[in-house]
Design a protein around this motif. Sequence first.
Motif, PDB file in Angstrom:
ATOM      1  N   GLY A  72       0.851  -1.182   0.000  1.00  0.00           N
ATOM      2  CA  GLY A  72       0.000   0.000   0.000  1.00  0.00           C
ATOM      3  C   GLY A  72       0.892   1.238   0.000  1.00  0.00           C
ATOM      4  N   PRO A  73       0.316   2.418  -0.198  1.00  0.00           N
ATOM      5  CA  PRO A  73       1.122   3.638  -0.240  1.00  0.00           C
ATOM      6  C   PRO A  73       1.666   4.021   1.132  1.00  0.00           C
ATOM      7  N   THR A  75       3.262   7.419   3.217  1.00  0.00           N
ATOM      8  CA  THR A  75       3.441   8.875   3.190  1.00  0.00           C
ATOM      9  C   THR A  75       4.928   9.234   3.278  1.00  0.00           C
ATOM     10  N   THR A  76       5.344  10.177   2.413  1.00  0.00           N
ATOM     11  CA  THR A  76       6.718  10.690   2.479  1.00  0.00           C
ATOM     12  C   THR A  76       6.651  12.152   2.880  1.00  0.00           C
ATOM     13  N   ARG A  90      12.941   0.371  -3.877  1.00  0.00           N
ATOM     14  CA  ARG A  90      13.232   0.165  -5.313  1.00  0.00           C
ATOM     15  C   ARG A  90      14.734   0.073  -5.541  1.00  0.00           C
ATOM     16  N   VAL A 263      -0.395   3.249  -8.398  1.00  0.00           N
ATOM     17  CA  VAL A 263       0.303   4.498  -8.734  1.00  0.00           C
ATOM     18  C   VAL A 263       0.050   5.554  -7.651  1.00  0.00           C
ATOM     19  N   HIS A 264      -1.138   5.502  -7.032  1.00  0.00           N
ATOM     20  CA  HIS A 264      -1.525   6.582  -6.112  1.00  0.00           C
ATOM     21  C   HIS A 264      -0.745   6.575  -4.800  1.00  0.00           C
ATOM     22  N   ALA A 267      -3.158   9.369   0.050  1.00  0.00           N
ATOM     23  CA  ALA A 267      -4.419  10.131   0.023  1.00  0.00           C
ATOM     24  C   ALA A 267      -4.909  10.522   1.416  1.00  0.00           C
ATOM     25  N   PRO A 268      -4.133  11.313   2.158  1.00  0.00           N
ATOM     26  CA  PRO A 268      -4.537  11.660   3.531  1.00  0.00           C
ATOM     27  C   PRO A 268      -5.892  12.359   3.583  1.00  0.00           C
ATOM     28  N   ASP A 269      -6.288  13.015   2.473  1.00  0.00           N
ATOM     29  CA  ASP A 269      -7.576  13.735   2.462  1.00  0.00           C
ATOM     30  C   ASP A 269      -8.780  12.809   2.611  1.00  0.00           C
ATOM     31  N   ILE A 270      -8.618  11.525   2.267  1.00  0.00           N
ATOM     32  CA  ILE A 270      -9.785  10.627   2.354  1.00  0.00           C
ATOM     33  C   ILE A 270      -9.513   9.415   3.254  1.00  0.00           C
ATOM     34  N   ALA A 276     -12.055   5.197  -0.005  1.00  0.00           N
ATOM     35  CA  ALA A 276     -10.992   5.019  -1.016  1.00  0.00           C
ATOM     36  C   ALA A 276     -11.367   3.887  -1.967  1.00  0.00           C
ATOM     37  N   ASN A 277     -10.930   4.038  -3.194  1.00  0.00           N
ATOM     38  CA  ASN A 277     -11.186   3.015  -4.205  1.00  0.00           C
ATOM     39  C   ASN A 277     -10.032   2.001  -4.193  1.00  0.00           C
ATOM     40  N   ASP A 318     -15.107   8.242  -6.170  1.00  0.00           N
ATOM     41  CA  ASP A 318     -14.235   8.806  -7.198  1.00  0.00           C
ATOM     42  C   ASP A 318     -14.672   8.401  -8.599  1.00  0.00           C
TER      43      ASP A 318
HETATM   44  P1  NAI Z   1      -2.266  10.843  -3.700  1.00  0.00           P
HETATM   45  O1  NAI Z   1      -2.135   9.901  -4.849  1.00  0.00           O
HETATM   46  O2  NAI Z   1      -2.211  10.269  -2.355  1.00  0.00           O
HETATM   47  O3  NAI Z   1      -3.660  11.655  -3.845  1.00  0.00           O
HETATM   48  C1  NAI Z   1      -3.943  12.496  -4.962  1.00  0.00           C
HETATM   49  C2  NAI Z   1      -5.476  12.644  -5.093  1.00  0.00           C
HETATM   50  O4  NAI Z   1      -6.015  11.405  -5.594  1.00  0.00           O
HETATM   51  C3  NAI Z   1      -6.159  12.916  -3.764  1.00  0.00           C
HETATM   52  O5  NAI Z   1      -7.243  13.787  -3.991  1.00  0.00           O
HETATM   53  C4  NAI Z   1      -6.688  11.553  -3.328  1.00  0.00           C
HETATM   54  O6  NAI Z   1      -7.852  11.601  -2.519  1.00  0.00           O
HETATM   55  C5  NAI Z   1      -6.989  10.894  -4.680  1.00  0.00           C
HETATM   56  N1  NAI Z   1      -6.796   9.440  -4.588  1.00  0.00           N
HETATM   57  C6  NAI Z   1      -5.617   8.773  -4.532  1.00  0.00           C
HETATM   58  N2  NAI Z   1      -5.819   7.466  -4.416  1.00  0.00           N
HETATM   59  C7  NAI Z   1      -7.148   7.276  -4.386  1.00  0.00           C
HETATM   60  C8  NAI Z   1      -7.975   6.126  -4.269  1.00  0.00           C
HETATM   61  N3  NAI Z   1      -7.456   4.875  -4.159  1.00  0.00           N
HETATM   62  N4  NAI Z   1      -9.323   6.292  -4.254  1.00  0.00           N
HETATM   63  C9  NAI Z   1      -9.868   7.511  -4.385  1.00  0.00           C
HETATM   64  N5  NAI Z   1      -9.124   8.642  -4.514  1.00  0.00           N
HETATM   65  C10 NAI Z   1      -7.787   8.525  -4.518  1.00  0.00           C
HETATM   66  O7  NAI Z   1      -1.140  11.953  -3.917  1.00  0.00           O
HETATM   67  P2  NAI Z   1      -0.573  13.050  -2.899  1.00  0.00           P
HETATM   68  O8  NAI Z   1      -1.672  13.662  -2.135  1.00  0.00           O
HETATM   69  O9  NAI Z   1       0.277  13.878  -3.759  1.00  0.00           O
HETATM   70  O10 NAI Z   1       0.399  12.234  -1.928  1.00  0.00           O
HETATM   71  C11 NAI Z   1       0.072  11.880  -0.597  1.00  0.00           C
HETATM   72  C12 NAI Z   1       1.245  11.133   0.008  1.00  0.00           C
HETATM   73  O11 NAI Z   1       1.454   9.879  -0.659  1.00  0.00           O
HETATM   74  C13 NAI Z   1       2.593  11.869  -0.070  1.00  0.00           C
HETATM   75  O12 NAI Z   1       3.235  11.716   1.176  1.00  0.00           O
HETATM   76  C14 NAI Z   1       3.357  11.140  -1.136  1.00  0.00           C
HETATM   77  O13 NAI Z   1       4.741  11.210  -0.956  1.00  0.00           O
HETATM   78  C15 NAI Z   1       2.848   9.730  -0.960  1.00  0.00           C
HETATM   79  N6  NAI Z   1       2.959   8.902  -2.154  1.00  0.00           N
HETATM   80  C16 NAI Z   1       3.259   7.576  -1.941  1.00  0.00           C
HETATM   81  C17 NAI Z   1       3.326   6.722  -3.010  1.00  0.00           C
HETATM   82  C18 NAI Z   1       3.640   5.302  -2.749  1.00  0.00           C
HETATM   83  O14 NAI Z   1       3.721   4.882  -1.600  1.00  0.00           O
HETATM   84  N7  NAI Z   1       3.824   4.495  -3.770  1.00  0.00           N
HETATM   85  C19 NAI Z   1       3.094   7.181  -4.400  1.00  0.00           C
HETATM   86  C20 NAI Z   1       2.713   8.557  -4.484  1.00  0.00           C
HETATM   87  C21 NAI Z   1       2.671   9.387  -3.401  1.00  0.00           C
END
Ligand code: NAI
Length: 344
Positions: A72-73, A75-76, A90, A263-264, A267-270, A276-277, A318
């Motif tokens: 899963g993602p 936070t950085t 990686r 790729v995402h 998403a701390p906002d949700i 989340a999807n 979404d």
């Molecule tokens: P983000 O991808 O977390 O979110 C961008 C937008 O897409 C937000 O509005 C979010 O609500 C929406 N979104 C993302 N995934 C979703 C899902 N599964 N379902 C519904 N909506 C979704 O990008 P953001 O905000 O730039 O990054 C947040 C944190 O995540 C940062 O700390 C960043 O470094 C980290 N990050 C980690 C990754 C990883 O672990 N592979 C990849 C990209 C970012």
Amino acid sequence: MSEKKTHAVTLIPGDGIGPEVTDAVVRILEATGVKFAWERYSAGADAFEKYEEYIPKELYESIERTKLALKGPVTTPIGGGFTSINVTLRKKFELYVNFRPIRNLPGLETRYPGVDLIIVRENTEGEYVGLEHEVVPGVMTSLKVITEKGSTRIAKWAFEYARKHGRRKVHAIHKANIMKLSDGMFLKCARKIAESYPDITYGEHIIDNTCMQLVTNPYQYDTLLLPNLYGDIVSDLCAAFVGGLGLVPGANIGDDAAIFEAVHGSAPDIAGKDIANPTALLQSAILMLRHIDENDAADNVQAALEHVYIEKKALTRDVYGTAGTKAFADAVVAALDSAKPAAR
Ligand code: NAI
């Protein structure tokens, strides 16, 4: 399907929406009948609280053993704090390929129907080597490292993939008009590899023009071969073609190990709201099932996922639905072949 084999998989739920989407995906994978032995570890700030390490040594050891992770993602922190967990993993396991297929799901209307793009992003070099310095107060430098070895192996992987999967074209994306040596090296290697693949059309586009071309007509491209930073940015841009970041899968692949993740980001906002999807991580898990030769299970999950999208009854916000993460996962599980009555 090799029913008796148990696959050991390192599971990194991550943070933010990570645990929610990971739980959903694990539940769906378990329902396929494939046997998994999950080795679960935290990473990032969560891990630090528990182990006083951002990546616990046990997590490294687990991937060394399993050669396979579902992640899963994480936070950085921005502008300080610890180094990205993703970048570190990686590099550590030489996962030099970041593979991101971009395709529409049936039943989901988007501005661009019928998109079929493959993104092959170099995953260990470029601006992401993390070599930054304060030369004097007020002056910062950041090194971009592009090597012949790194550029050649990613180009070779892209062309091999294209040939194996009947793709027609590979475009190398660059800014070698400005970064003549670094992006120049990336291009030189891509051109050399292209010579061995006369069956595949080779093209080159400058990154800024590529963004405009993509938005104007994404159908002109087939497989995009990009250095690390451009690949990162273009992946999010292309995710929007097919419905957004909630949908697009990814795989970090090396010669020895592979980590599958969406790729995402986190998403701390949700996070924590059951909205989340999990589709992006689920599609990453389908890539993982194919990677371990569980192709029947991969087809089963793909068909169930498509069924849920065509039915439109259990989609998340979404993608214009009202269902939560858990309800979506329930619907996919119910649509799996194994979950249906024998009469089907
Ligand atoms: P983000 O991808 O977390 O979110 C961008 C937008 O897409 C937000 O509005 C979010 O609500 C929406 N979104 C993302 N995934 C979703 C899902 N599964 N379902 C519904 N909506 C979704 O990008 P953001 O905000 O730039 O990054 C947040 C944190 O995540 C940062 O700390 C960043 O470094 C980290 N990050 C980690 C990754 C990883 O672990 N592979 C990849 C990209 C970012």
